[in-house]
Design a protein around this motif. Structure first.
Motif, short mmCIF file in Angstrom:
data_model
loop_
_atom_site.label_atom_id
_atom_site.label_comp_id
_atom_site.label_asym_id
_atom_site.label_seq_id
_atom_site.Cartn_x
_atom_site.Cartn_y
_atom_site.Cartn_z
N MET A 28 0.80 -1.28 -0.05
CA MET A 28 0.01 -0.08 -0.12
C MET A 28 0.83 1.34 0.03
N SER A 29 0.95 1.88 -1.11
CA SER A 29 1.84 3.12 -1.13
C SER A 29 1.25 4.31 -0.80
N ALA A 30 1.98 5.38 -0.62
CA ALA A 30 1.49 6.65 -0.12
C ALA A 30 0.60 7.39 -1.04
N HIS A 87 1.12 7.62 7.65
CA HIS A 87 0.26 7.05 6.48
C HIS A 87 0.54 5.61 6.52
N GLU A 88 2.01 5.58 6.32
CA GLU A 88 2.37 4.12 5.91
C GLU A 88 2.28 3.19 7.33
N HIS A 92 -1.31 1.83 8.05
CA HIS A 92 -1.55 0.59 7.19
C HIS A 92 -1.30 -0.61 7.93
N GLU A 125 -6.75 3.83 1.81
CA GLU A 125 -5.64 4.71 1.54
C GLU A 125 -6.36 6.06 2.28
N HIS A 184 -5.99 4.96 -4.74
CA HIS A 184 -6.00 6.33 -3.97
C HIS A 184 -7.00 7.32 -4.62
ZN LIG Z 1 -0.85 3.94 1.25
#
Ligand SMILES: [Zn+2]
Length: 690
Positions: free
Chosen positions: A1-3, A528-529, A532, A589, A651
């Motif tokens: 899960m990326s920013a 944020h990260e 997750h 997200e 996102h």
């Molecule tokens: Zn993320």
């Protein structure tokens, strides 16, 4: 899960340079005092923060900045990606001057790049470099040889949980990582594939936009066949499109793809019975997977569906489909006519970008993809000092502490869940800048003058590296983003985070800026990260990365209910009258944004040690914190790309991510936001999960 969304997004380079010059001259005359780090000129103070926070923080920039003709979107992420590419180019030029020896990584990087840039050699070869593959496809005479070619095309080109990339033009995508319930061994994951358009919706949706795109896609397929000298391109294109439409009908939706609980484990020997149609032993042999005992099947409906098509659809359709994808994915490495046609469809039509980027930028990206950590190593050595790494590690430690305090103070979470949450926080492995151990590229052969061959060998090299993991102990320190990537990522199965060197720079992190700025921008990304690891996905992976829900039912029910409120909040955003953000597709997200911002704010308050922050540039510390957050989402996007993002990305569009401040009580206090301002939410409607 990326920013951020996959396409990298970002003040103008000129503004950054001016800011840097101003800073340099200030430093020369007196000891530096931390700056506010805010772009005042980029704001629009005529807008009330409570009506449109994104416009308040970014409106001046939005009005003054056109999207460059060669970009589908433009914002902080894009500006930093451009700057990073420029740095990489100067690194390349320097190492070329230094004259790296054959076999050295720097030489491979230089040779890869210069081969891509050698347009004369590429033009003179035409499509000859593709002939062996096209001949192998033409020679397919039965379903066995079809399975062999299909298998030989498989690559490690998808990622179900880290970067959440579900798209591949091969029949299946392969992802190699820890088992869902067995963190001590790596497994091959099998994902759906085969489509040339970004998602099943593009084939099946009845909206006029999608219907028009389908016609343009078919024309693109025909154009590629024509360029490659095929007979009757329209008929070939019709067969390819019909086959892909049949594939789309059996594909899982984007929301379904995000549901880890749909995945199943099938023994290799079960595949022919569970997914009849394909000659599985032949396919797996060709894919280098003949000895893998167990597969994790991410799409247990689509895999049998696609396998059945291998038997039911005409062999000629499959051959045309294979030929088209072979040409289409090679287009960037083929003569200009192929490059132009590819950009005309994927760049102009699909993303709304008027002009193609300069060749050197495309070449740099291709080099960065092919030799990721070799390039990253050079980048980190020059541009990521140990002092910056140490400062960001300290920021991470603050965020972890704040998150721990948030867990302790939750009223709705049961004591047993809290204990497990704290365990998970304690074993979280945070990577800052670059991996502890670099990848070894010595076995990758790069040949000067062979642009397409280099690309194909690099892809195959990476695939073999991934397959080798099946026979090695699991490495929890493995990185899933290169150091030169402007982004950050949570790795659920490793209970780990990666913050690449390239995102640790202004405006996200500025060693010369004050705490309010750095916590509001980089702190929120880190938060944020981290969050997750504790959200709807993270709650399902324990401290060892095992798929095991560690929450009590009551806790999970509370979390779900709170999540529903956030999904409804995002469902209500309509960038166009006919299109809304999908609150469920983007829920993970959006939760991470709210939780990350809250954790960053609490960490910021902790960093002040109870003292009020100074007023700078006319703003209180809390105001600067939120403005920096809003400016970190600065972005402009073309309509076609926005539609594509909403259809396929986990996102939400950047402007709504900036507006998520509306869920924090402290934002209301900082800017005196009140009813009936547009972003105002009554206290019970503010989503507070953590
Ligand atoms: Zn993320």
């Amino acid at each position: 899960m990326s920013a951020s969304a996959t396409p990298a997004r970002r003040r103008s380079t000129a503004a950054l340079l001016l800011a840097a010059a101003a800073l340099a001259s200030a430093c020369a005359t007196r000891p530096p005092s931390p700056t506010a780090g805010i772009d005042l000129a980029g704001m629009d103070k005529s807008v009330a923060p409570g009506d449109d926070f994104n416009a308040y923080t970014n409106g001046g920039w939005i009005k003054a900045t056109p999207i460059p003709a060669d970009k589908p979107s433009y914002g902080v992420f894009t500006i930093l990606a451009d700057q990073t590419r420029q740095r990489l180019l100067s690194l390349l030029e320097d190492s070329a001057k230094a004259g790296a020896a054959a076999g050295e990584d720097a030489r491979k990087i230089g040779d890869y790049y210069s081969s891509f840039m050698d347009e004369a050699a590429i033009e003179s070869k035409g499509i000859e470099p593709l002939q062996p593959q096209l001949a192998a496809i033409a020679a397919i005479a039965d379903r066995h040889s079809l399975a062999r070619v299909l298998g030989s095309y498989l690559r490690a080109d998808v990622d179900a949980l880290n970067n959440t990339n579900f798209q591949t033009g091969n029949l299946f995508g392969i992802w190699v990582t820890q088992g869902l319930t067995d963190p001590s061994h790596s497994y091959p994951y099998l994902l759906q594939g085969g489509l040339g358009l970004p998602d099943r919706d593009y084939y099946l949706s009845s909206t006029p936009q999608m219907a028009a795109l389908r016609g343009q896609y078919q024309a693109h397929i025909a154009a590629m066949f024509k360029l490659a000298g095929f007979d009757d391109p329209p008929a070939c294109a019709a067969r390819v499109f019909a086959l892909e439409t049949a594939m789309a009908k059996v594909h899982a939706t984007r929301v379904e793809s995000e549901d880890v609980h749909r995945a199943v484990s099938w023994n290799r020997t079960e595949l022919p019975a569970k997914a009849p149609g394909l000659d599985w032993p032949v396919l797996l042999e060709a894919a280098g997977l003949a000895d893998a005992p167990v597969f994790i099947v991410w799409h247990p409906q689509a895999i049998p569906g696609l396998s059945a098509l291998a038997a039911s659809q005409p062999l000629d359709s499959w051959k045309d489909w294979l030929a088209f994808h072979t040409i289409d994915r090679s287009a960037p490495f083929l003569p200009q006519a192929f490059v132009d046609e590819s950009f005309s469809f994927y760049g102009k039509t699909l993303s709304g970008t008027p002009e193609i980027r300069p060749r050197w930028q495309r070449g740099m990206d291709a080099t960065s993809d092919a030799l990721g950590e070799a390039v990253g190593r050079l980048y980190a050595e020059r541009y990521f000092p140990a002092a910056t790494k140490a400062k960001v590690q300290a920021l991470v430690a603050d965020l972890v502490k704040a998150f721990g305090a948030m867990i302790d103070s939750l009223t709705w979470m049961s004591p047993e869940t809290k204990v497990r949450a704290k365990q998970k926080l304690a074993t979280l492995k945070v990577g800052v800048g670059y991996p502890d151990r670099w990848q070894d590229y010595s076995a990758l052969r790069i040949v000067k003058g062979d642009a397409l061959g280099n690309q194909q060998r690099a892809e195959l090299f990476e695939y073999h590296r991934q397959l080798d993991k099946l026979h090695q102990p699991v490495n929890r320190g493995e990185w899933w983003m290169t150091p030169q990537t402007v982004n950050a990522v949570n790795l659920p199965l490793q209970n780990a985070l990666n913050f690449p060197a390239a995102i640790i720079q202004p405006p996200y992190f500025d060693a010369d800026a004050d705490a309010a700025h750095n916590y509001g921008a980089m702190g929120a990304i880190i938060g944020h990260e981290i969050s997750h690891s504790f959200d709807d996905q993270g709650s399902q992976f324990d401290a060892q990365g095992r798929l095991a829900n560690w929450w009590t039912k009551d806790d999970f029910d509370h979390f779900k209910a709170a999540g529903e409120a956030l999904a409804a909040q995002f469902d209500a955003y309509h960038p166009f009258p006919d299109l809304a953000v999908n609150g469920h597709q983007t829920l993970s997200e959006n939760i991470a944004d709210v939780a990350g911002l809250l954790a960053a704010h609490q960490a910021y308050r902790l960093s002040l040690g109870g003292k009020p922050d100074a007023v700078k540039d006319g703003f209180t510390g809390d105001q600067r914190f939120f403005i920096s957050f809003g400016q970190s989402w600065r972005d402009k996007i073309r309509e076609a790309r926005l539609r594509l993002q909403i259809a396929t990305d986990g996102h939400a569009p950047a402007e709504y991510r900036a507006d998520t401040v509306r869920n924090l009580d402290s934002w209301y206090d900082a800017f005196q936001v009140h009813a009936p301002q547009k972003l105002y939410l009554a206290p019970p409607d503010r989503v507070r999960i953590w």
